[in-house]
Design a protein around this motif. Structure first.
Motif, PDB file in Angstrom:
ATOM      1  N   UNK A 183       0.785  -1.375  -0.032  1.00 14.50           N
ATOM      2  CA  UNK A 183      -0.144  -0.164  -0.025  1.00 14.50           C
ATOM      3  C   UNK A 183       0.669   1.326   0.067  1.00 14.50           C
ATOM      4  N   UNK A 184       1.872   1.309   0.768  1.00 17.28           N
ATOM      5  CA  UNK A 184       3.016   2.320   1.025  1.00 17.28           C
ATOM      6  C   UNK A 184       3.610   2.664  -0.333  1.00 17.28           C
ATOM      7  N   UNK A 185       3.888   1.636  -1.107  1.00 11.93           N
ATOM      8  CA  UNK A 185       4.405   1.754  -2.357  1.00 11.93           C
ATOM      9  C   UNK A 185       3.903   2.299  -3.450  1.00 11.93           C
ATOM     10  N   UNK A 186       2.334   1.971  -3.578  1.00 10.71           N
ATOM     11  CA  UNK A 186       1.408   2.321  -4.025  1.00 10.71           C
ATOM     12  C   UNK A 186       1.316   3.822  -4.031  1.00 10.71           C
ATOM     13  N   UNK A 187       0.988   4.275  -2.799  1.00  6.36           N
ATOM     14  CA  UNK A 187       0.589   5.585  -2.489  1.00  6.36           C
ATOM     15  C   UNK A 187       1.900   6.555  -2.960  1.00  6.36           C
ATOM     16  N   UNK A 188       3.326   5.939  -2.963  1.00  8.90           N
ATOM     17  CA  UNK A 188       4.343   6.721  -3.458  1.00  8.90           C
ATOM     18  C   UNK A 188       4.263   6.918  -4.970  1.00  8.90           C
ATOM     19  N   UNK A 189       3.599   6.040  -5.748  1.00  7.76           N
ATOM     20  CA  UNK A 189       3.441   6.321  -6.856  1.00  7.76           C
ATOM     21  C   UNK A 189       2.738   7.509  -7.499  1.00  7.76           C
ATOM     22  N   UNK A 190       1.817   7.989  -6.482  1.00  8.64           N
ATOM     23  CA  UNK A 190       1.103   9.058  -6.850  1.00  8.64           C
ATOM     24  C   UNK A 190       1.749  10.467  -6.652  1.00  8.64           C
TER      25      UNK A 190
END
Length: 210
Positions: A68-75
């Motif tokens: 989840x953290x990795x996907x947020x950082x993609x934003x």
């Protein structure tokens, strides 16, 4: 668990909606599209602030938390930061976004339950970048509510409706603002406009319960 899967899929879909373009300027239609995309990105960020603190990092949920953290950082841009506001009214120095997101998982070890949600946000129209030719920005502002309960042993993720029944020890509401940066990139699939969220600053805080 369904909510987590939808959140992770949503990040992927938004970031793969590149607008093909060979020109240097956005059309009015594209500006409207990026404004709507900014709203969807903030919606996903809202989901992340709710979901990430709910993971128990000492269990198998740590894998989901990290994803989840990795996907947020993609934003966000690579160097994006988050600023915090404290009950005293003071503000923190800008915190790297990975550091901030990882800090949201430390409460379980301190036997504290935390719930973070964005209760309101606004997005302005897309405008040319004030200093960088060929780029655009879209400013946004949101109201974030932070609730904390001490001496709480969390045994798993908590459903939204259960949060409403908790008697919180501390609650504050912080107004924050930032911008999305829109620019053209060239990849093996061609040239396209992309948007990433950038630094988020704290504008003010109101302590509701202390």
């Amino acid at each position: 668990m369904k909510r987590i899967k939808l959140f992770l899929m949503g990040v992927f879909l938004i970031l793969t909606l590149g607008l093909q373009a060979q020109k240097l300027e956005l059309t009015q239609a594209e500006r409207v599209e990026f404004k709507e995309r900014a709203k969807r990105m903030i919606d996903l960020f809202t989901e992340s602030l709710t979901v990430i603190p709910s993971f128990n990092p000492s269990s198998d949920e740590a894998i989901l938390r990290d994803k989840a953290i990795r996907n947020v950082l993609r934003l966000f841009t690579k160097d994006a930061t988050m600023q915090l506001a404290y009950a005293s009214g003071k503000k923190s120095e800008p915190i790297p976004m990975p550091t901030y997101l990882n800090s949201l998982t430390n409460y379980e070890a301190k036997k504290e339950l935390v719930h973070i949600d964005i209760i309101d946000f606004t997005v302005e129209n897309v405008e040319p970048h004030p200093t960088e030719l060929g780029k655009y920005i879209v400013r946004f502002e949101f109201v974030q509510r932070f609730s904390k309960k001490k001496n709480y042993v969390q045994t798993g993720m908590i459903e939204d409706e259960k949060f409403e029944a908790i008697e919180w020890d501390y609650v504050d509401v912080t107004t924050k603002g930032g911008m999305g940066i829109i620019e053209k990139v060239t990849t093996q699939d061609g040239t396209k406009w992309i948007m990433l969220l950038d630094d988020v600053e704290a504008k003010g805080i109101e302590v509701i319960k202390n």
